[in-house]
Design a protein around this motif. Structure first.
Motif, PDB file in Angstrom:
ATOM      1  N   GLY A  53      36.297 -30.135 -33.038  1.00  0.00           N
ATOM      2  CA  GLY A  53      37.560 -29.467 -33.365  1.00  0.00           C
ATOM      3  C   GLY A  53      38.483 -29.250 -32.178  1.00  0.00           C
ATOM      4  O   GLY A  53      39.537 -28.644 -32.322  1.00  0.00           O
ATOM      5  N   THR A  56      42.361 -32.594 -33.150  1.00  0.00           N
ATOM      6  CA  THR A  56      42.468 -32.867 -34.588  1.00  0.00           C
ATOM      7  C   THR A  56      42.760 -34.354 -34.762  1.00  0.00           C
ATOM      8  O   THR A  56      43.747 -34.854 -34.205  1.00  0.00           O
ATOM      9  CB  THR A  56      43.618 -32.038 -35.203  1.00  0.00           C
ATOM     10  OG1 THR A  56      43.374 -30.673 -34.870  1.00  0.00           O
ATOM     11  CG2 THR A  56      43.684 -32.193 -36.703  1.00  0.00           C
ATOM     12  N   GLU A  61      38.524 -38.686 -41.458  1.00  0.00           N
ATOM     13  CA  GLU A  61      37.857 -37.406 -41.732  1.00  0.00           C
ATOM     14  C   GLU A  61      36.527 -37.283 -40.995  1.00  0.00           C
ATOM     15  O   GLU A  61      35.878 -38.279 -40.702  1.00  0.00           O
ATOM     16  CB  GLU A  61      37.570 -37.250 -43.228  1.00  0.00           C
ATOM     17  CG  GLU A  61      38.781 -37.033 -44.099  1.00  0.00           C
ATOM     18  CD  GLU A  61      39.217 -38.323 -44.752  1.00  0.00           C
ATOM     19  OE1 GLU A  61      38.350 -39.103 -45.144  1.00  0.00           O
ATOM     20  OE2 GLU A  61      40.443 -38.555 -44.834  1.00  0.00           O
ATOM     21  N   ASP A  68      34.317 -31.182 -45.168  1.00  0.00           N
ATOM     22  CA  ASP A  68      35.379 -31.834 -44.398  1.00  0.00           C
ATOM     23  C   ASP A  68      35.879 -30.860 -43.325  1.00  0.00           C
ATOM     24  O   ASP A  68      36.565 -29.892 -43.627  1.00  0.00           O
ATOM     25  CB  ASP A  68      36.522 -32.236 -45.332  1.00  0.00           C
ATOM     26  CG  ASP A  68      37.632 -32.999 -44.603  1.00  0.00           C
ATOM     27  OD1 ASP A  68      37.509 -33.165 -43.369  1.00  0.00           O
ATOM     28  OD2 ASP A  68      38.596 -33.429 -45.262  1.00  0.00           O
ATOM     29  N   THR A  69      35.519 -31.120 -42.089  1.00  0.00           N
ATOM     30  CA  THR A  69      35.880 -30.212 -40.994  1.00  0.00           C
ATOM     31  C   THR A  69      36.967 -30.808 -40.097  1.00  0.00           C
ATOM     32  O   THR A  69      37.181 -30.315 -38.986  1.00  0.00           O
ATOM     33  CB  THR A  69      34.638 -29.888 -40.132  1.00  0.00           C
ATOM     34  OG1 THR A  69      34.114 -31.114 -39.619  1.00  0.00           O
ATOM     35  CG2 THR A  69      33.567 -29.170 -40.923  1.00  0.00           C
ATOM     36  N   SER A  70      37.633 -31.829 -40.581  1.00  0.00           N
ATOM     37  CA  SER A  70      38.618 -32.546 -39.750  1.00  0.00           C
ATOM     38  C   SER A  70      39.698 -31.635 -39.188  1.00  0.00           C
ATOM     39  O   SER A  70      40.197 -31.866 -38.089  1.00  0.00           O
ATOM     40  CB  SER A  70      39.303 -33.642 -40.573  1.00  0.00           C
ATOM     41  OG  SER A  70      38.388 -34.316 -41.357  1.00  0.00           O
ATOM     42  N   ARG A  71      40.085 -30.603 -39.950  1.00  0.00           N
ATOM     43  CA  ARG A  71      41.196 -29.742 -39.495  1.00  0.00           C
ATOM     44  C   ARG A  71      40.696 -28.353 -39.069  1.00  0.00           C
ATOM     45  O   ARG A  71      41.488 -27.435 -38.936  1.00  0.00           O
ATOM     46  CB  ARG A  71      42.236 -29.581 -40.625  1.00  0.00           C
ATOM     47  CG  ARG A  71      42.800 -30.883 -41.164  1.00  0.00           C
ATOM     48  CD  ARG A  71      43.815 -31.500 -40.204  1.00  0.00           C
ATOM     49  NE  ARG A  71      44.355 -32.764 -40.651  1.00  0.00           N
ATOM     50  CZ  ARG A  71      43.811 -33.949 -40.402  1.00  0.00           C
ATOM     51  NH1 ARG A  71      42.673 -34.024 -39.722  1.00  0.00           N
ATOM     52  NH2 ARG A  71      44.371 -35.064 -40.823  1.00  0.00           N
ATOM     53  N   TRP A  72      39.406 -28.204 -38.892  1.00  0.00           N
ATOM     54  CA  TRP A  72      38.855 -26.894 -38.537  1.00  0.00           C
ATOM     55  C   TRP A  72      39.062 -26.598 -37.049  1.00  0.00           C
ATOM     56  O   TRP A  72      39.202 -27.494 -36.233  1.00  0.00           O
ATOM     57  CB  TRP A  72      37.353 -26.851 -38.837  1.00  0.00           C
ATOM     58  CG  TRP A  72      37.021 -26.736 -40.292  1.00  0.00           C
ATOM     59  CD1 TRP A  72      37.778 -27.164 -41.349  1.00  0.00           C
ATOM     60  CD2 TRP A  72      35.821 -26.189 -40.854  1.00  0.00           C
ATOM     61  NE1 TRP A  72      37.132 -26.904 -42.521  1.00  0.00           N
ATOM     62  CE2 TRP A  72      35.928 -26.307 -42.259  1.00  0.00           C
ATOM     63  CE3 TRP A  72      34.676 -25.620 -40.329  1.00  0.00           C
ATOM     64  CZ2 TRP A  72      34.927 -25.870 -43.132  1.00  0.00           C
ATOM     65  CZ3 TRP A  72      33.673 -25.177 -41.184  1.00  0.00           C
ATOM     66  CH2 TRP A  72      33.807 -25.297 -42.570  1.00  0.00           C
ATOM     67  N   MET A  73      39.022 -25.295 -36.734  1.00  0.00           N
ATOM     68  CA  MET A  73      39.124 -24.869 -35.335  1.00  0.00           C
ATOM     69  C   MET A  73      37.739 -24.972 -34.677  1.00  0.00           C
ATOM     70  O   MET A  73      36.718 -24.889 -35.366  1.00  0.00           O
ATOM     71  CB  MET A  73      39.587 -23.400 -35.270  1.00  0.00           C
ATOM     72  CG  MET A  73      40.940 -23.129 -35.861  1.00  0.00           C
ATOM     73  SD  MET A  73      42.235 -23.860 -34.865  1.00  0.00           S
ATOM     74  CE  MET A  73      42.137 -22.882 -33.378  1.00  0.00           C
ATOM     75  N   GLN A  76      35.163 -22.337 -35.619  1.00  0.00           N
ATOM     76  CA  GLN A  76      34.648 -22.446 -36.988  1.00  0.00           C
ATOM     77  C   GLN A  76      33.535 -23.495 -37.052  1.00  0.00           C
ATOM     78  O   GLN A  76      32.516 -23.288 -37.709  1.00  0.00           O
ATOM     79  CB  GLN A  76      35.782 -22.839 -37.942  1.00  0.00           C
ATOM     80  CG  GLN A  76      36.839 -21.745 -38.102  1.00  0.00           C
ATOM     81  CD  GLN A  76      38.046 -22.247 -38.883  1.00  0.00           C
ATOM     82  OE1 GLN A  76      38.589 -23.307 -38.587  1.00  0.00           O
ATOM     83  NE2 GLN A  76      38.455 -21.487 -39.873  1.00  0.00           N
ATOM     84  N   ILE A  77      33.749 -24.593 -36.333  1.00  0.00           N
ATOM     85  CA  ILE A  77      32.747 -25.662 -36.323  1.00  0.00           C
ATOM     86  C   ILE A  77      31.498 -25.201 -35.573  1.00  0.00           C
ATOM     87  O   ILE A  77      30.375 -25.433 -36.019  1.00  0.00           O
ATOM     88  CB  ILE A  77      33.356 -26.951 -35.713  1.00  0.00           C
ATOM     89  CG1 ILE A  77      34.444 -27.482 -36.662  1.00  0.00           C
ATOM     90  CG2 ILE A  77      32.287 -28.008 -35.462  1.00  0.00           C
ATOM     91  CD1 ILE A  77      35.301 -28.574 -36.108  1.00  0.00           C
TER      92      ILE A  77
ATOM     93  N   ASP B 212      36.076 -16.439 -32.117  1.00  0.00           N
ATOM     94  CA  ASP B 212      37.495 -16.596 -32.433  1.00  0.00           C
ATOM     95  C   ASP B 212      38.288 -15.919 -31.310  1.00  0.00           C
ATOM     96  O   ASP B 212      38.536 -14.707 -31.333  1.00  0.00           O
ATOM     97  CB  ASP B 212      37.823 -15.967 -33.790  1.00  0.00           C
ATOM     98  CG  ASP B 212      39.236 -16.287 -34.238  1.00  0.00           C
ATOM     99  OD1 ASP B 212      40.009 -16.816 -33.422  1.00  0.00           O
ATOM    100  OD2 ASP B 212      39.576 -16.005 -35.396  1.00  0.00           O
TER     101      ASP B 212
END
Lengths: 238, 344
Positions: A53, A56, A61, A68-73, A76-77, B212
């Motif tokens: 992450g 991006t 993907e 689908d974690t393609s757009r995750w921060m 989060q990953i 975060d």
């Protein structure tokens, strides 16, 4: 057949006009150990950054355990259970070894458990003698090991190691190999490495990156004897 | 850790006693009060910048919002308890909003500095242009460059006519500073505080560990804003007037200077820097031989060149070098390295 824990479909990363990664389709099974090789600029580290992450993907993907974690921060990953050791040790240089490991342990465990985990990792990696030392004052090899400690303290199921043997002495490489094999009992690992001897000792399947794309994926002995791969490393093929 | 905190408590009480009983023999309580208020303001940036690594060029904004919030609400309410609380809450919320925009917008340090600086300018220009009679909030006239005078100053809660002023106000400010200082100490010793220090050290790594970063930086920024707002309210009470100068660029720059001189990454450093430099400014203001800002500039150059870590970390390092070595020799136990701790 084991289900893939990591899958990428048509993963592409462009920086302006430069294509760092192009249409990468990749699969990794649970507790698999895979090595990525390829010359500098082949897109290996960019591939890692897309998985974690930090970048991006421009197209394509990334799926982690079917999500689908393609757009995750990145956080989060990481919270899913994905750990990364970067090419140059990315640690908290102004803090002590135990403070560094505690920070990682605290993310996944409550107060007392985090302390116990910290002690456990310090013992496991034999860092007791330097536990109170400030990281900025330690050697490159020690910091590599500590960064690995930061990654494994959270019990990840996917570990990405970017050149774990770089700058290590023969003895340290042996130690690193033992640790990696131990981690591999519970987690899948992807290793970016240039040290062929190290790769031979650790990997079964190797993926070759070249000019941002996957060139070849096969057993280590086959990849090592492949004339195309040899040419790439010797600079004969463009 | 518990032992360290009790040491903190003893040191804080000791210092407060010195400030309350001994310092008034040297400096008037009226002057010490404003030095304490500035100390609190310095501590707010010391927390945000020194421990969170957020270089905010606009700490004066929160100071000013705190001062104006107090003045406006005191005029409208007619009692000081709620205005004091509002002067913490309003700047804190504004800092949270501004911080969220910056941190969630993934702004890098340079842009963060620019934005906070610009926000300060906007407030300064805006408040200066509120001289017209239509710039009113309830009964409070904003007053443009003349500011807001004549508001209800600090009183005993529930008794609007029992004012806390003079020496009483000085004691009040000293106790507030001690409480906030201990609060900051507790915060920094908490898990949140240790994580914040980790973020200061390596934001990317902390993010890759699953923290975060944006949320935690926003919270810290809001806490810093709240402390600055409280100091603004205390300043308003001290001066019994608020003017747009609380939002000035000079004010913002001075806070940064206090932290550099006192020492970043310490709690006591920014307080010492604020009180010391403000008192020096006060003394220099009594003469017309040398320009005030010239001396301040020279002090900054001196510290950047010769004491880049600031006063408190330098003293701590010298102390460690001298007495740390002596102790380790005595116990025959070599010190490999000093554990990073909450200096000051």
């Amino acid at each position: 057949m084991a289900e893939s824990i990591l899958e990428t479909f048509g993963l592409t990363m462009k920086f302006g006009g430069v294509i760092a990664a192009h249409n990468i389709n990749f699969k990794l099974k649970a507790r698999e150990l895979r090595c990525l090789i390829g010359p500098n600029g082949a897109g290996k580290s960019t591939f890692f950054k897309c998985i974690t992450g930090q970048q991006t993907p421009t197209e394509g993907e990334v799926y982690l355990r079917g999500m689908d974690t393609s757009r995750w921060m990145p956080h989060q990953i990481a919270s899913l259970g994905v750990g990364i050791k970067t090419q140059t040790p990315s640690v908290m240089n102004g803090l002590s070894v135990s403070e560094n490991i505690w920070l990682s342990a605290r993310r996944f465990h409550d107060g007392p458990e985090a302390k116990r985990k910290t002690r456990e990792i310090i013992e496991r990696l034999a860092l007791g003698a330097i536990a109170k030392d400030q990281l900025g004052k330690l050697s490159h090899g020690e910091r590599q090991l500590i960064e690995l400690g930061l990654v494994i303290v959270g019990d990840p199921w996917l570990v990405l190691l970017d050149e774990p043997a770089a700058g290590l002495s023969g003895e340290d490489i042996e130690r690193m190999t033992t640790i990696i094999n131990e981690i591999n009992k519970t987690a899948a690992i992807i290793i970016i490495e240039h040290d062929m001897q190290f790769i031979r000792s650790i990997a079964k399947i190797v993926t070759v990156f070249h000019q941002g794309a996957v060139l070849l994926e096969d057993r280590v002995d086959k990849v090592m004897s492949d004339p195309t791969v040899r040419n790439i490393y010797l600079g004969k093929r463009n | 850790m518990a032992g360290s905190f009790s040491r903190d408590v003893i040191a804080t009480i000791g210092l407060t006693v010195v400030v309350i009983w001994i310092l008034p023999y040297v400096i008037s309580t009226f002057t010490i009060t404003v030095l304490i208020v500035y100390g609190l303001l310095g501590l707010s940036l010391g927390l945000v910048w020194g421990y969170g690594g957020i270089l905010c060029f606009g700490q004066a904004v929160f100071f000013g919002i705190g001062a104006y919030t107090y003045a406006i609400s005191a005029i409208n309410i007619g009692e000081s308890t709620l205005p004091m609380l509002l002067s913490i809450i309003v700047p804190s919320l504004f800092a949270a909003l501004l911080g969220a925009m910056m941190f969630y917008g993934r702004l890098t340090d340079v842009y963060l500095g620019v934005i906070t600086l610009v926000v300060t300018l906007i407030f300064y220009r805006f408040i200066n242009s509120t001289a017209g009679p239509h710039y009113k909030i309830g009964n409070a006239q904003l007053g443009g460059f003349n500011g807001i005078p004549g508001f209800q100053t600090l009183n005993i809660p529930g008794q609007p006519s029992s004012y806390i002023w003079g020496d009483g106000y000085f004691y009040f400010c000293a106790v507030v500073l001690a409480i906030v200082y201990l609060g900051v100490s507790i915060l920094l010793r908490s898990d949140f505080g240790r994580i914040i220090v980790g973020i200061r050290e390596n934001e990317t790594r902390m993010s890759l560990l699953g923290y975060d970063v944006r949320a935690r930086k926003t919270i810290l920024f809001a806490i810093g804003g709240g402390i600055a707002g409280l100091s603004g309210a205390l300043f308003a009470n001290w001066g019994e007037i608020v003017t747009p100068s609380v939002f000035s660029l000079g004010q913002s720059a001075e806070i940064i200077l206090w932290c550099i001189v006192g020492g970043l990454g310490t709690r006591f450093g920014p307080i010492l820097g604020a009180a010391g430099l403000s008192y020096l400014k006060f003394l220099l203001g009594q003469q017309s031989f040398v320009d005030n800002t010239l001396i301040t500039g020279l002090i900054l150059v001196f510290f950047v060149l010769f004491l880049p870590k600031g006063i408190v970390p330098t003293i701590v390092n010298v102390w460690d070098l001298k007495f740390g070595r002596l102790l380790s020799d005595r116990f025959q136990k070599p010190r490999r390295n000093r554990k990073l701790r909450l200096n000051g």
